[in-house]
Design a protein around this motif. Structure first.
Motif, PDB file in Angstrom:
ATOM      1  N   THR A   1      32.587  -8.610 -19.551  1.00  0.00           N
ATOM      2  CA  THR A   1      33.144  -9.963 -19.542  1.00  0.00           C
ATOM      3  C   THR A   1      33.817 -10.285 -20.879  1.00  0.00           C
ATOM      4  O   THR A   1      34.118 -11.438 -21.151  1.00  0.00           O
ATOM      5  N   SER A   2      34.041  -9.258 -21.684  1.00  0.00           N
ATOM      6  CA  SER A   2      34.798  -9.456 -22.917  1.00  0.00           C
ATOM      7  C   SER A   2      35.648  -8.216 -23.166  1.00  0.00           C
ATOM      8  O   SER A   2      35.346  -7.119 -22.695  1.00  0.00           O
TER       9      SER A   2
ATOM     10  N   ASN B   1      42.565 -11.809 -26.126  1.00  0.00           N
ATOM     11  CA  ASN B   1      41.170 -11.506 -26.382  1.00  0.00           C
ATOM     12  C   ASN B   1      40.344 -12.438 -25.502  1.00  0.00           C
ATOM     13  O   ASN B   1      40.617 -13.638 -25.465  1.00  0.00           O
ATOM     14  N   TYR B   2      39.387 -11.880 -24.799  1.00  0.00           N
ATOM     15  CA  TYR B   2      38.574 -12.712 -23.927  1.00  0.00           C
ATOM     16  C   TYR B   2      37.092 -12.386 -24.142  1.00  0.00           C
ATOM     17  O   TYR B   2      36.740 -11.265 -24.497  1.00  0.00           O
ATOM     18  N   SER B   3      36.268 -13.425 -23.982  1.00  0.00           N
ATOM     19  CA  SER B   3      34.831 -13.252 -24.170  1.00  0.00           C
ATOM     20  C   SER B   3      34.104 -14.121 -23.161  1.00  0.00           C
ATOM     21  O   SER B   3      34.690 -15.035 -22.583  1.00  0.00           O
ATOM     22  N   GLU B   4      32.831 -13.847 -22.989  1.00  0.00           N
ATOM     23  CA  GLU B   4      32.050 -14.552 -21.992  1.00  0.00           C
ATOM     24  C   GLU B   4      32.083 -16.060 -22.222  1.00  0.00           C
ATOM     25  O   GLU B   4      31.947 -16.544 -23.338  1.00  0.00           O
TER      26      GLU B   4
ATOM     27  N   ARG C   1      39.896  -6.860 -24.754  1.00  0.00           N
ATOM     28  CA  ARG C   1      41.205  -7.133 -25.345  1.00  0.00           C
ATOM     29  C   ARG C   1      42.268  -6.455 -24.500  1.00  0.00           C
ATOM     30  O   ARG C   1      42.087  -5.321 -24.048  1.00  0.00           O
TER      31      ARG C   1
ATOM     32  N   VAL D   1      35.272 -16.964 -18.563  1.00  0.00           N
ATOM     33  CA  VAL D   1      35.604 -16.389 -19.865  1.00  0.00           C
ATOM     34  C   VAL D   1      36.354 -17.410 -20.714  1.00  0.00           C
ATOM     35  O   VAL D   1      36.961 -18.345 -20.206  1.00  0.00           O
TER      36      VAL D   1
ATOM     37  N   HIS E   1      35.034  -4.345 -23.289  1.00  0.00           N
ATOM     38  CA  HIS E   1      33.797  -4.130 -24.035  1.00  0.00           C
ATOM     39  C   HIS E   1      32.670  -3.811 -23.059  1.00  0.00           C
ATOM     40  O   HIS E   1      32.828  -3.952 -21.846  1.00  0.00           O
TER      41      HIS E   1
END
Length: 145
Positions: free
Chosen positions: A115-116, A140-143, A118, A9, A111
């Motif tokens: 893999t995404s 905040n994390y995202s792929e 907050r 991530v 989400h």
């Protein structure tokens, strides 16, 4: 163990510190790491570099509780439980410092992709029986790749 997930991530960490009589300070950090989901817990693992210090951080969280663990040049255990005080510690070259957190607000918004998402946390940091500030942490994390 089909319920486990482990994936890279990208992370954006934003910390805001409010102390009485002073203007709020905000810090942002961008990092890459790993998300791991086991049972009802989510783990975000990443590395921070601050003033030539390398710190491996793990944030473990659920819906009402969380803990931040730091290892490397800085060692720390900071637990959080919504609407409760929790005891932790911060270890430095000068020795161990007991710390207390009082968690006022906590929100975890994953989400659909898993893999995404907050993670939001608002707490008072208490050292020696005195509040040293009102802290807000937003991750905040995202792929990642």
């Amino acid at each position: 163990m089909a319920s486990e997930l482990k994936a890279p991530v990208k992370l954006k960490l934003k910390t805001t510190i409010r102390q009485s009589e002073t203007e709020a300070e905000t810090y942002e950090l961008w990092s890459e790491g790993t998300i791991v989901q086991k049972r009802d817990q989510t783990y975000l693992q990443y590395e921070e570099v601050q003033e030539d210090k390398h710190i491996r951080s793990t944030l473990k969280f659920g819906n009402n509780e969380a803990v931040i663990l730091r290892n490397g040049d800085v060692k720390m255990r900071m637990p959080f439980l919504l609407n409760h005080e929790q005891n932790g510690h911060y270890d430095s070259e000068f020795g161990a410092l007991p710390i207390v957190t009082y968690t006022k607000d906590m929100l975890f918004e994953p989400h659909d992709s898993k893999t995404s998402g907050r993670f939001y946390l608002n707490y008072d940091l208490i050292i020696g029986g005195q509040s040293v500030g009102d802290y807000t942490l937003e991750i905040n994390y995202s792929e990642g790749k």
